[in-house]
Design an enzyme around this catalytic site. Structure first.
Site, PDB file in Angstrom:
ATOM      1  N   SER A 181      28.616   9.706 -34.892  1.00 10.80           N
ATOM      2  CA  SER A 181      27.837  10.271 -33.795  1.00 10.80           C
ATOM      3  C   SER A 181      28.489  10.917 -32.723  1.00 10.80           C
ATOM      4  O   SER A 181      29.699  10.351 -32.648  1.00 10.80           O
ATOM      5  CB  SER A 181      27.142   9.068 -33.360  1.00 10.80           C
ATOM      6  N   GLU A 235      28.401  10.547 -29.749  1.00  8.84           N
ATOM      7  CA  GLU A 235      28.428   9.311 -28.794  1.00  8.84           C
ATOM      8  C   GLU A 235      30.108   8.825 -28.658  1.00  8.84           C
ATOM      9  O   GLU A 235      30.624   8.234 -27.803  1.00  8.84           O
ATOM     10  CB  GLU A 235      27.523   8.188 -28.934  1.00  8.84           C
ATOM     11  N   TYR A 245      27.291   0.760 -28.467  1.00  8.42           N
ATOM     12  CA  TYR A 245      27.018   1.603 -30.030  1.00  8.42           C
ATOM     13  C   TYR A 245      28.125   2.640 -30.291  1.00  8.42           C
ATOM     14  O   TYR A 245      28.388   2.577 -31.489  1.00  8.42           O
ATOM     15  CB  TYR A 245      25.619   2.402 -29.528  1.00  8.42           C
TER      16      TYR A 245
HETATM   17  P1  NAP Z   1      16.628   5.634 -36.544  1.00  4.38           P
HETATM   18  O1  NAP Z   1      15.468   6.605 -36.714  1.00  4.38           O
HETATM   19  O2  NAP Z   1      16.721   4.691 -35.551  1.00  4.38           O
HETATM   20  O3  NAP Z   1      16.780   4.947 -37.885  1.00  4.38           O
HETATM   21  C1  NAP Z   1      17.437   3.945 -38.162  1.00  4.38           C
HETATM   22  C2  NAP Z   1      17.151   3.460 -39.356  1.00  4.38           C
HETATM   23  O4  NAP Z   1      18.249   2.170 -39.865  1.00  4.38           O
HETATM   24  C3  NAP Z   1      15.721   2.804 -39.570  1.00  4.38           C
HETATM   25  O5  NAP Z   1      15.420   2.872 -41.098  1.00  4.38           O
HETATM   26  C4  NAP Z   1      15.940   1.180 -39.540  1.00  4.38           C
HETATM   27  O6  NAP Z   1      15.001   0.464 -40.268  1.00  4.38           O
HETATM   28  C5  NAP Z   1      17.393   1.083 -40.116  1.00  4.38           C
HETATM   29  N1  NAP Z   1      18.009  -0.174 -39.803  1.00  4.38           N
HETATM   30  C6  NAP Z   1      18.392  -0.634 -38.720  1.00  4.38           C
HETATM   31  N2  NAP Z   1      18.979  -1.736 -38.766  1.00  4.38           N
HETATM   32  C7  NAP Z   1      19.278  -2.141 -39.981  1.00  4.38           C
HETATM   33  C8  NAP Z   1      19.772  -3.196 -40.742  1.00  4.38           C
HETATM   34  N3  NAP Z   1      20.302  -4.097 -40.324  1.00  4.38           N
HETATM   35  N4  NAP Z   1      19.799  -3.019 -42.146  1.00  4.38           N
HETATM   36  C9  NAP Z   1      19.098  -2.191 -42.928  1.00  4.38           C
HETATM   37  N5  NAP Z   1      18.417  -1.133 -41.987  1.00  4.38           N
HETATM   38  C10 NAP Z   1      18.731  -1.058 -40.783  1.00  4.38           C
HETATM   39  O7  NAP Z   1      17.955   6.725 -36.745  1.00  4.38           O
HETATM   40  P2  NAP Z   1      18.127   8.183 -36.923  1.00  4.38           P
HETATM   41  O8  NAP Z   1      17.814   8.884 -35.812  1.00  4.38           O
HETATM   42  O9  NAP Z   1      17.491   8.525 -38.371  1.00  4.38           O
HETATM   43  O10 NAP Z   1      19.720   8.182 -37.267  1.00  4.38           O
HETATM   44  C11 NAP Z   1      20.243   8.003 -38.601  1.00  4.38           C
HETATM   45  C12 NAP Z   1      21.725   7.465 -38.414  1.00  4.38           C
HETATM   46  O11 NAP Z   1      22.554   8.615 -37.835  1.00  4.38           O
HETATM   47  C13 NAP Z   1      21.779   6.373 -37.384  1.00  4.38           C
HETATM   48  O12 NAP Z   1      23.016   5.470 -37.968  1.00  4.38           O
HETATM   49  C14 NAP Z   1      22.344   6.775 -36.081  1.00  4.38           C
HETATM   50  O13 NAP Z   1      23.033   5.772 -35.251  1.00  4.38           O
HETATM   51  C15 NAP Z   1      22.975   8.141 -36.593  1.00  4.38           C
HETATM   52  N6  NAP Z   1      23.151   9.111 -35.608  1.00  4.38           N
HETATM   53  C16 NAP Z   1      21.848   9.683 -35.181  1.00  4.38           C
HETATM   54  C17 NAP Z   1      21.693  10.706 -34.357  1.00  4.38           C
HETATM   55  C18 NAP Z   1      20.444  11.394 -33.921  1.00  4.38           C
HETATM   56  O14 NAP Z   1      20.785  12.330 -33.113  1.00  4.38           O
HETATM   57  N7  NAP Z   1      19.546  11.133 -34.531  1.00  4.38           N
HETATM   58  C19 NAP Z   1      23.353  11.413 -34.117  1.00  4.38           C
HETATM   59  C20 NAP Z   1      24.192  10.775 -34.688  1.00  4.38           C
HETATM   60  C21 NAP Z   1      24.193   9.788 -35.349  1.00  4.38           C
HETATM   61  P3  NAP Z   1      13.642   0.147 -39.635  1.00  4.38           P
HETATM   62  O15 NAP Z   1      12.754   1.316 -39.517  1.00  4.38           O
HETATM   63  O16 NAP Z   1      13.355  -1.262 -40.197  1.00  4.38           O
HETATM   64  O17 NAP Z   1      13.922  -0.240 -37.992  1.00  4.38           O
HETATM   65  O1  F7E Z   2      19.438   9.729 -24.349  1.00  8.92           O
HETATM   66  C1  F7E Z   2      19.073  10.214 -20.562  1.00  8.92           C
HETATM   67  C2  F7E Z   2      20.207   9.238 -21.142  1.00  8.92           C
HETATM   68  O2  F7E Z   2      18.515   8.038 -25.693  1.00  8.92           O
HETATM   69  C3  F7E Z   2      19.537  11.114 -24.123  1.00  8.92           C
HETATM   70  C4  F7E Z   2      21.008   8.633 -30.525  1.00  8.92           C
HETATM   71  O3  F7E Z   2      20.246   9.322 -31.472  1.00  8.92           O
HETATM   72  O4  F7E Z   2      22.050  10.721 -29.931  1.00  8.92           O
HETATM   73  C5  F7E Z   2      21.110   9.487 -29.212  1.00  8.92           C
HETATM   74  O5  F7E Z   2      21.810   8.818 -28.407  1.00  8.92           O
HETATM   75  C6  F7E Z   2      20.277  11.115 -22.391  1.00  8.92           C
HETATM   76  C7  F7E Z   2      20.848  10.095 -21.979  1.00  8.92           C
HETATM   77  O6  F7E Z   2      19.801   9.922 -26.861  1.00  8.92           O
HETATM   78  C8  F7E Z   2      15.941   8.440 -20.392  1.00  8.92           C
HETATM   79  O7  F7E Z   2      20.508   8.463 -20.100  1.00  8.92           O
HETATM   80  C9  F7E Z   2      17.036   9.807 -19.292  1.00  8.92           C
HETATM   81  O8  F7E Z   2      22.025  10.641 -21.104  1.00  8.92           O
HETATM   82  O9  F7E Z   2      17.678  10.549 -26.215  1.00  8.92           O
HETATM   83  P1  F7E Z   2      18.757   9.604 -25.611  1.00  8.92           P
HETATM   84  P2  F7E Z   2      21.363   9.478 -26.776  1.00  8.92           P
HETATM   85  O10 F7E Z   2      22.063   8.187 -25.893  1.00  8.92           O
HETATM   86  O11 F7E Z   2      22.375  10.829 -26.428  1.00  8.92           O
HETATM   87  C10 F7E Z   2      23.255  10.303 -29.993  1.00  8.92           C
HETATM   88  C11 F7E Z   2      24.225  11.457 -30.920  1.00  8.92           C
HETATM   89  C12 F7E Z   2      23.219   9.165 -31.176  1.00  8.92           C
HETATM   90  O12 F7E Z   2      24.150   8.858 -31.938  1.00  8.92           O
HETATM   91  C13 F7E Z   2      22.260   8.051 -31.057  1.00  8.92           C
HETATM   92  O13 F7E Z   2      21.823   7.132 -32.053  1.00  8.92           O
HETATM   93  O14 F7E Z   2      18.783  11.084 -21.534  1.00  8.92           O
HETATM   94  N1  F7E Z   2      17.779   9.547 -20.502  1.00  8.92           N
HETATM   95  N2  F7E Z   2      15.911   9.095 -19.213  1.00  8.92           N
HETATM   96  C14 F7E Z   2      17.035   8.778 -21.353  1.00  8.92           C
HETATM   97  N3  F7E Z   2      17.207   8.305 -22.303  1.00  8.92           N
HETATM   98  C15 F7E Z   2      16.040   7.532 -22.998  1.00  8.92           C
HETATM   99  N4  F7E Z   2      16.182   7.210 -24.178  1.00  8.92           N
HETATM  100  N5  F7E Z   2      15.148   7.454 -22.108  1.00  8.92           N
HETATM  101  C16 F7E Z   2      14.950   7.748 -20.963  1.00  8.92           C
HETATM  102  O15 F7E Z   2      13.794   7.037 -20.356  1.00  8.92           O
END
Ligand code: NAP
Ligand code: F7E
Length: 340
Positions: A131, A133, A155
């Protein structure tokens, strides 16, 4: 026989798109799902076929990244060609409330999966969901594969640990293991607890008269938001290369949270000042202020290019949320030409 893929996190946003794409490419797809007292398979329901039907190519298996015996058994049973490790406690704010659990799923879970693969003797190609992050408190205006990690949350720190572990298994055992460093990617399947979906869903529900207001935290952070199915395609491309390597996937465009907010409310013809309220509960003990990725390496080596840009992304998410709230987006949203 077709290739076999295992996806952990198949029930999540990315897992569901990746499963669709791999099935379309002719793979047999196996997904690890967690036992839950309520259905957690809503995002992949449209792909699911009764396992009794002959020739079914999507199979779901109960397991958990924290249960190494289930991982080992699964790897030995299905002998995958490719493993995509997408499972994680993926919410940054929640990681401050549950730091140990977050680290367990990400660092211990990833290590357990890598070790299960190593011990099994099966040699699948391995994708790790890293990520942006991980960059955290950035000093550079754009981030690429050479930018140092300065994680700002449990995280992010856990993802840095998993990233390092993937490199160890690549160097030590010659595993074809790849770290994707993906910037934020969104879609109508994004969980509504992330800010983009929270906003588009909130706007649609306000329009439909289902909610009176939208409560948010810090609006000043800047993120590089892309469209999720394009990012899962990049994951697959990484595993088709001759050599394993790490790649940044991003649009190269960054926007403040308030720009996303403004855009969504404007499309709905609403004044956000009237509806958006501040709630400190959504602030984080440490914030990541600016993320903007440089995906030149992915463009050159993977032939990967983002096509869905910011304005289109906001619109497509808002349209989907309008439909979910029982509204016709063509009637309630400003037309494309008026909002261009
Ligand atoms: P998501 O929608 O939160 O999905 C997370 C998945 O992980 C769900 O299927 C969840 O199962 C499963 N999971 C959580 N804990 C587990 C465990 N202990 N054992 C087995 N499965 C488990 O995340 P996403 O947005 O699809 O992201 C996919 C991956 O990319 C994650 O690793 C995230 O950290 C990473 N990532 C995401 C972004 C983004 O912007 N979306 C960016 C960079 C990296 P349940 O459905 O049962 O909860
Ligand atoms: O926050 C601000 C918050 O939770 C984005 C995950 O997929 O992307 C995701 O992480 C921004 C932050 O995403 C609210 O403070 C304001 O600055 O949508 P977010 P994230 O933290 O960037 C990365 C790449 C991952 O890997 C992660 O798994 O938005 N913000 N108000 C808020 N955020 C949330 N969630 N809720 C609010 O009410």
């Amino acid at each position: 026989m077709g290739r076999v893929a295992l996806i952990t996190g198949i029930t999540g946003q990315d897992g569901s798109y990746l499963a669709e794409q791999l099935l379309a490419r002719g793979y047999d797809v196996h997904g690890l799902i967690r036992r839950s007292s309520s259905f957690n398979t809503g995002r992949i329901e449209h792909l699911y076929v009764d396992p009794h039907v002959e020739g079914v190519r999507l199979k779901l298996h109960y397991g958990d990244l924290l249960d190494s015996s289930s991982l080992r058994r699964l790897i030995e049973e299905i002998r995958p060609d490719e493993v995509y490790n997408l499972a994680a406690q993926s919410h940054v704010r929640v990681s401050f409330d549950m730091p140990e659990y977050t680290a367990d799923t990400i660092v211990v879970g990833t290590t357990a999966l890598l070790e299960a693969i190593h011990q099994s003797g099966v040699k699948p190609r391995f994708y790790q969901a890293g990520s942006s992050e991980m960059y955290g408190a950035v000093l550079e205006s754009t981030q690429d594969e050479t930018t140092p990690f300065r994680p700002q949350s449990p995280y992010a720190a856990a993802k840095v640990g998993a990233h390092a572990m993937v490199r160890v298994y690549r160097e030590a055992y010659g595993l074809f293991a790849v770290n994707g460093v993906l910037f934020n990617h969104e879609s109508p399947r994004r969980s509504p607890t992330f800010v983009t979906r929270k906003i588009t869903r909130g706007v649609a529900r306000i329009l439909a008269g289902l909610e009176p207001a939208l409560f948010l935290g810090n609006l000043d952070a800047q993120r590089d938001w892309g469209y999720a199915p394009e990012y899962t395609d990049a994951m697959w491309r990484m595993l088709q290369q001759d050599e394993p390597d790490d790649y940044v996937v991003a649009t190269g465009e960054t926007h403040h949270v308030y720009e996303f907010l403004h855009e969504a409310f404007a499309l709905a013809g609403l004044d956000h000042d009237e509806y958006v309220k501040f709630d400190a509960a959504y602030l984080r003990p440490a914030e990541v202020d600016l993320l903007c990725g440089d995906a030149s390496k992915a463009r050159e080596r993977l032939g990967w290019e983002p096509t869905t840009r910011f304005h289109e992304l906001v619109r497509l998410m808002l349209e989907a949320d309008c439909r979910e709230a029982g509204l016709d987006p063509d009637t309630v949203l400003r037309p494309v030409e008026a909002s261009a």
